[in-house]
Design an enzyme around this catalytic site. Structure first.
Site, PDB file in Angstrom:
ATOM      1  N   ASP A  17       0.600  -1.338   0.151  1.00  0.00           N
ATOM      2  CA  ASP A  17       0.244   0.397   0.019  1.00  0.00           C
ATOM      3  C   ASP A  17       1.341   1.436  -0.109  1.00  0.00           C
ATOM      4  O   ASP A  17       0.343   2.556   0.490  1.00  0.00           O
ATOM      5  CB  ASP A  17      -1.132  -0.204   1.242  1.00  0.00           C
ATOM      6  CG  ASP A  17      -1.655  -1.156   0.921  1.00  0.00           C
ATOM      7  OD1 ASP A  17      -1.805  -2.558  -0.104  1.00  0.00           O
ATOM      8  OD2 ASP A  17      -2.191  -1.390   2.596  1.00  0.00           O
TER       9      ASP A  17
ATOM     10  N   ALA B 180      -4.275  -7.827  -3.490  1.00  0.00           N
ATOM     11  CA  ALA B 180      -3.646  -6.674  -3.641  1.00  0.00           C
ATOM     12  C   ALA B 180      -4.921  -6.199  -4.065  1.00  0.00           C
ATOM     13  O   ALA B 180      -5.504  -6.102  -4.278  1.00  0.00           O
ATOM     14  CB  ALA B 180      -2.416  -6.137  -5.107  1.00  0.00           C
ATOM     15  N   GLY B 181      -4.740  -4.083  -3.551  1.00  0.00           N
ATOM     16  CA  GLY B 181      -5.347  -3.419  -3.724  1.00  0.00           C
ATOM     17  C   GLY B 181      -5.327  -2.321  -3.931  1.00  0.00           C
ATOM     18  O   GLY B 181      -4.078  -1.004  -3.499  1.00  0.00           O
ATOM     19  N   HIS B 182      -4.377  -1.433  -5.410  1.00  0.00           N
ATOM     20  CA  HIS B 182      -4.192  -0.674  -6.141  1.00  0.00           C
ATOM     21  C   HIS B 182      -5.299   1.279  -6.248  1.00  0.00           C
ATOM     22  O   HIS B 182      -5.815   0.647  -7.475  1.00  0.00           O
ATOM     23  CB  HIS B 182      -2.703  -0.931  -7.826  1.00  0.00           C
ATOM     24  CG  HIS B 182      -1.814  -2.026  -7.188  1.00  0.00           C
ATOM     25  ND1 HIS B 182      -0.695  -2.484  -7.539  1.00  0.00           N
ATOM     26  CD2 HIS B 182      -2.108  -2.646  -6.095  1.00  0.00           C
ATOM     27  CE1 HIS B 182       0.061  -3.267  -6.960  1.00  0.00           C
ATOM     28  NE2 HIS B 182      -0.726  -3.586  -5.475  1.00  0.00           N
TER      29      HIS B 182
ATOM     30  N   LYS C 253       1.712   2.046  -5.317  1.00  0.00           N
ATOM     31  CA  LYS C 253       2.754   1.902  -6.550  1.00  0.00           C
ATOM     32  C   LYS C 253       1.240   2.100  -7.585  1.00  0.00           C
ATOM     33  O   LYS C 253       1.815   2.443  -8.328  1.00  0.00           O
ATOM     34  CB  LYS C 253       2.768   0.147  -6.587  1.00  0.00           C
ATOM     35  CG  LYS C 253       3.016  -0.502  -5.276  1.00  0.00           C
ATOM     36  CD  LYS C 253       3.468  -1.574  -4.604  1.00  0.00           C
ATOM     37  CE  LYS C 253       3.107  -2.156  -4.421  1.00  0.00           C
ATOM     38  NZ  LYS C 253       2.203  -1.818  -2.535  1.00  0.00           N
TER      39      LYS C 253
ATOM     40  N   GLN D  66       2.486  -6.030  -3.460  1.00  0.00           N
ATOM     41  CA  GLN D  66       2.341  -6.160  -1.730  1.00  0.00           C
ATOM     42  C   GLN D  66       3.619  -5.289  -1.426  1.00  0.00           C
ATOM     43  O   GLN D  66       4.035  -4.261  -2.427  1.00  0.00           O
ATOM     44  CB  GLN D  66       2.433  -7.746  -1.325  1.00  0.00           C
ATOM     45  CG  GLN D  66       1.270  -8.446  -1.277  1.00  0.00           C
ATOM     46  CD  GLN D  66       0.620  -9.212  -2.782  1.00  0.00           C
ATOM     47  OE1 GLN D  66       1.478  -9.546  -2.940  1.00  0.00           O
ATOM     48  NE2 GLN D  66      -0.384  -8.235  -2.690  1.00  0.00           N
TER      49      GLN D  66
HETATM   50  P1  GDP Z   1      -0.613   0.307  -3.683  1.00  0.00           P
HETATM   51  O1  GDP Z   1      -1.088  -0.826  -3.088  1.00  0.00           O
HETATM   52  O2  GDP Z   1       0.741   0.356  -3.227  1.00  0.00           O
HETATM   53  O3  GDP Z   1      -0.969   0.807  -4.979  1.00  0.00           O
HETATM   54  O4  GDP Z   1      -1.275   2.036  -2.719  1.00  0.00           O
HETATM   55  P2  GDP Z   1      -2.899   1.678  -1.839  1.00  0.00           P
HETATM   56  O5  GDP Z   1      -3.864   2.162  -3.540  1.00  0.00           O
HETATM   57  O6  GDP Z   1      -3.294   0.443  -1.254  1.00  0.00           O
HETATM   58  O7  GDP Z   1      -3.021   2.655  -0.988  1.00  0.00           O
HETATM   59  C1  GDP Z   1      -1.981   3.637  -0.981  1.00  0.00           C
HETATM   60  C2  GDP Z   1      -3.283   5.203  -0.655  1.00  0.00           C
HETATM   61  O8  GDP Z   1      -2.766   5.978  -0.813  1.00  0.00           O
HETATM   62  C3  GDP Z   1      -4.866   5.191  -1.740  1.00  0.00           C
HETATM   63  O9  GDP Z   1      -6.026   5.556  -1.224  1.00  0.00           O
HETATM   64  C4  GDP Z   1      -4.162   6.187  -2.730  1.00  0.00           C
HETATM   65  O10 GDP Z   1      -4.630   7.540  -3.317  1.00  0.00           O
HETATM   66  C5  GDP Z   1      -3.459   7.356  -1.457  1.00  0.00           C
HETATM   67  N1  GDP Z   1      -2.377   8.202  -2.218  1.00  0.00           N
HETATM   68  C6  GDP Z   1      -1.872   7.172  -2.817  1.00  0.00           C
HETATM   69  N2  GDP Z   1      -0.665   8.273  -3.055  1.00  0.00           N
HETATM   70  C7  GDP Z   1      -0.457   9.832  -2.272  1.00  0.00           C
HETATM   71  C8  GDP Z   1      -0.348  10.941  -1.409  1.00  0.00           C
HETATM   72  O11 GDP Z   1       0.846  11.038  -1.570  1.00  0.00           O
HETATM   73  N3  GDP Z   1      -0.729  11.452  -0.870  1.00  0.00           N
HETATM   74  C9  GDP Z   1      -1.948  10.570  -0.306  1.00  0.00           C
HETATM   75  N4  GDP Z   1      -2.361  12.133   0.764  1.00  0.00           N
HETATM   76  N5  GDP Z   1      -2.429   9.600  -0.614  1.00  0.00           N
HETATM   77  C10 GDP Z   1      -1.795   9.339  -1.612  1.00  0.00           C
HETATM   78  P1  IMO Z   2      -1.056  -3.870  -2.483  1.00  0.00           P
HETATM   79  O1  IMO Z   2      -0.820  -4.955  -3.071  1.00  0.00           O
HETATM   80  C1  IMO Z   2      -1.000  -4.539   1.412  1.00  0.00           C
HETATM   81  C2  IMO Z   2      -0.929  -8.211   3.615  1.00  0.00           C
HETATM   82  C3  IMO Z   2      -2.452  -9.113   4.708  1.00  0.00           C
HETATM   83  C4  IMO Z   2      -1.807 -10.149   5.682  1.00  0.00           C
HETATM   84  C5  IMO Z   2      -0.660 -10.979   4.673  1.00  0.00           C
HETATM   85  C6  IMO Z   2      -0.716 -11.751   4.162  1.00  0.00           C
HETATM   86  O2  IMO Z   2      -2.134  -3.722  -2.199  1.00  0.00           O
HETATM   87  O3  IMO Z   2       0.091  -3.903  -1.463  1.00  0.00           O
HETATM   88  P2  IMO Z   2      -2.323 -12.446   1.783  1.00  0.00           P
HETATM   89  O4  IMO Z   2      -4.106 -12.260   1.417  1.00  0.00           O
HETATM   90  O5  IMO Z   2      -1.087 -12.332   0.373  1.00  0.00           O
HETATM   91  O6  IMO Z   2      -2.417 -13.948   2.311  1.00  0.00           O
HETATM   92  O7  IMO Z   2      -2.291 -11.526   3.252  1.00  0.00           O
HETATM   93  O8  IMO Z   2       0.245  -9.893   3.874  1.00  0.00           O
HETATM   94  N1  IMO Z   2      -1.112  -8.499   2.423  1.00  0.00           N
HETATM   95  C7  IMO Z   2      -1.173  -6.788   2.277  1.00  0.00           C
HETATM   96  N2  IMO Z   2      -1.263  -5.824   3.196  1.00  0.00           N
HETATM   97  N3  IMO Z   2      -1.353  -4.679   0.775  1.00  0.00           N
HETATM   98  C8  IMO Z   2      -1.481  -5.355   0.300  1.00  0.00           C
HETATM   99  O9  IMO Z   2      -1.723  -5.723  -1.550  1.00  0.00           O
HETATM  100  C9  IMO Z   2      -1.416  -6.554   0.936  1.00  0.00           C
HETATM  101  N4  IMO Z   2      -1.018  -8.100   0.405  1.00  0.00           N
HETATM  102  C10 IMO Z   2      -1.037  -8.580   1.125  1.00  0.00           C
HETATM  103  O10 IMO Z   2      -2.778  -7.814   4.936  1.00  0.00           O
HETATM  104  O11 IMO Z   2      -1.055  -9.096   6.508  1.00  0.00           O
HETATM  105 MG    MG Z   3      -2.763  -1.410  -1.993  1.00  0.00          MG
END
Ligand code: GDP
Ligand code: IMO
Ligand code: MG
Length: 421
Positions: free
Chosen positions: A11, A37-39, A14, A221
């Site tokens: 998170d 994953a949640g991007h 990415k 991740q």
């Molecule tokens: P990922 O899994 O690495 O793609 O990241 P996630 O999407 O799960 O989590 C990142 C969160 O931070 C999302 O809600 C983005 O919209 C937000 N985000 C990304 N860059 C920034 C930033 O520079 N500032 C703020 N406030 N939020 C950000």
């Molecule tokens: P992105 O790509 C944050 C964490 C889970 C748990 C551990 C194992 O969005 O960054 P799993 O479902 O893989 O068996 O879970 O890994 N986890 C993540 N934490 N971002 C993720 O993906 C994750 N994918 C898995 O919370 O602790």
């Molecule tokens: Mg994520």
């Protein structure tokens, strides 16, 4: 091929950065992980969360590849594609899926839940998307792969695997009530899946490299969740590091160019496991609120804490990071002082800045350096020169410690809130 990876516990942002960099590439490829994953991407006032589809999908000139190293849930994929219906994306042209990617079947998700349940308070905090059990079957050589869905004996292979799973589920006394409905959805999704562009992606990737096309590999991740080097057993089941891009796409190590390492200006973690700099006080709560730190996949509140330099140095080392991108600098706007963990103190008083096998949450005490915060909005900042001095000092200090240039600083979730140096 360049690789973009999270250096912390996922998170890091990415999805946002892949979307920002995508115009410089012809191909964006996912190489590991799956619907855990949640991007998140934000542009034109809309927010999108992608789970399995690569984050180049909103750029019409980009080919998006789901590589062999990925574990794919057909139900989630169908839902994801349907959810993007209004964006008139040409899936036959812009999305291809490796026939060697592994399929998550409904009983994998039940097994994930059963294993977690049996662990009691030692549970991993899995996203329960079936990731662990599917990779287990892959390594155990009994999994189903995308190419299998096209063969006449798919249903037979499926049944064999399900029978094996049912034995384990009954051992765990896990109920099967939900299975019939899940299977109905699964087979409907498989029919849909058959209409997608299923390919031998290793050839597409290597042919593209041969003709000097630019590929960006999108990690999921983060390095501290890597199955070998993360905080085992509180990790995911795939290789989340740069080397994973080689096996997850079929690319030789010599073909890797830049390795972009993404980190938040602080730390977060969802799920269980060690987190030395975790804050349990109001500062941690403020960070969560300001950073909107709730899981993109599960909605769970993310644990928050200060930046951890020993951990970051470790991630940079095992990945060979060549450029750093610092995310969510704006979240630290609210603090008068910012702390950075430089070392850990062991129970015997020894100070270390390495992650040894023995390190666990209870054993180490973080040692902090305190820096003055900038404590002002970054909303209108559009270049590095306009940064407040305290933020520049924070960046300079990190660069001096990490020995890798910080080339990009993100100051908000939108595409435009990105400052390149
Ligand atoms: P990922 O899994 O690495 O793609 O990241 P996630 O999407 O799960 O989590 C990142 C969160 O931070 C999302 O809600 C983005 O919209 C937000 N985000 C990304 N860059 C920034 C930033 O520079 N500032 C703020 N406030 N939020 C950000
Ligand atoms: P992105 O790509 C944050 C964490 C889970 C748990 C551990 C194992 O969005 O960054 P799993 O479902 O893989 O068996 O879970 O890994 N986890 C993540 N934490 N971002 C993720 O993906 C994750 N994918 C898995 O919370 O602790
Ligand atoms: Mg994520």
């Amino acid at each position: 091929m360049d690789v973009l990876l999270g250096l912390q516990w996922g998170d890091e942002g990415k999805g946002k950065i892949v979307d920002v960099l995508a115009p410089e590439y012809e191909i964006v490829a996912r190489f590991q992980g799956g619907p855990n994953a949640g991007h998140t991407l934000e542009f034109d006032g809309i927010k999108h969360v992608l789970h399995q589809i690569p984050s180049g999908i909103f750029r019409s000139q980009i080919l998006n590849i789901i590589g062999n190293g990925v574990v794919l849930d057909p139900i989630v994929l169908k839902r994801e594609i349907e959810g993007l219906g209004k964006f008139s994306i040409d899936y036959m042209k812009n999305l291809v899926i490796s026939k060697k990617a592994t399929i998550i079947i409904p009983t994998h998700k039940l097994l994930d839940a059963a294993y977690e349940q049996s662990k009691g308070d030692k549970k991993i905090g899995s996203t329960l998307k079936g990731i662990g059990p599917t990779y287990q079957d892959k390594i155990g050589r009994s999994a189903l792969r995308v190419g299998d869905i096209l063969a006449n004996d798919f249903k037979e292979k499926y049944n064999t695997l399900v029978e094996k799973h049912k034995t384990t589920l009954s051992f765990h006394q896990y109920p099967l009530d939900a299975l019939a409905e899940m299977e109905e959805q699964f087979f409907a999704a498989i029919e849909f899946f058959k209409t997608l562009n299923l390919i031998d992606s290793e050839y597409v990737v290597n042919d593209a490299l041969e003709s000097n096309k630019r590929i960006l590999a999108e990690g999921a991740q983060g390095s501290l969740l890597d199955v070998d080097f993360g905080s085992y057993p509180f990790v995911t089941s795939s290789s989340t590091m740069a080397a994973g891009a080689c096996t997850g796409l079929g690319v030789a190590p010599s073909k890797i160019g830049e390795v972009f390492g993404i980190f938040k200006a602080y730390c977060t973690r969802v799920g269980s496991g060690p987190f030395p700099t975790e804050l349990f006080d109001k500062t941690g709560e403020d960070m969560r609120k300001e950073g909107n730190e709730f899981g993109s996949t599960t909605g769970r509140p993310r644990r928050c804490g200060w930046l951890d330099l020993p951990a970051l140095k470790y991630s940079i080392m095992i990945n060979g990071v060549t450029q750093l991108f610092m995310m969510k600098a704006d979240v630290l706007n609210i603090f008068k002082e910012i702390e950075i963990c430089t070392h850990y103190e062991l129970p015997n008083g020894e100070k270390i800045d390495r992650l040894s096998f023995e390190i666990s949450e209870s054993e180490v005490k973080p040692i902090y350096k305190v820096m003055k915060g900038w404590n002002c909005s970054l909303e209108n900042v559009r270049s590095y020169e306009e940064f407040p001095d305290e933020l520049k000092a924070y960046v300079d200090y990190l660069e001096s410690e990490l020995k890798v240039p910080i080339k990009l600083i993100s100051v908000g979730p939108d595409r435009t809130q990105t400052i390149q140096r």
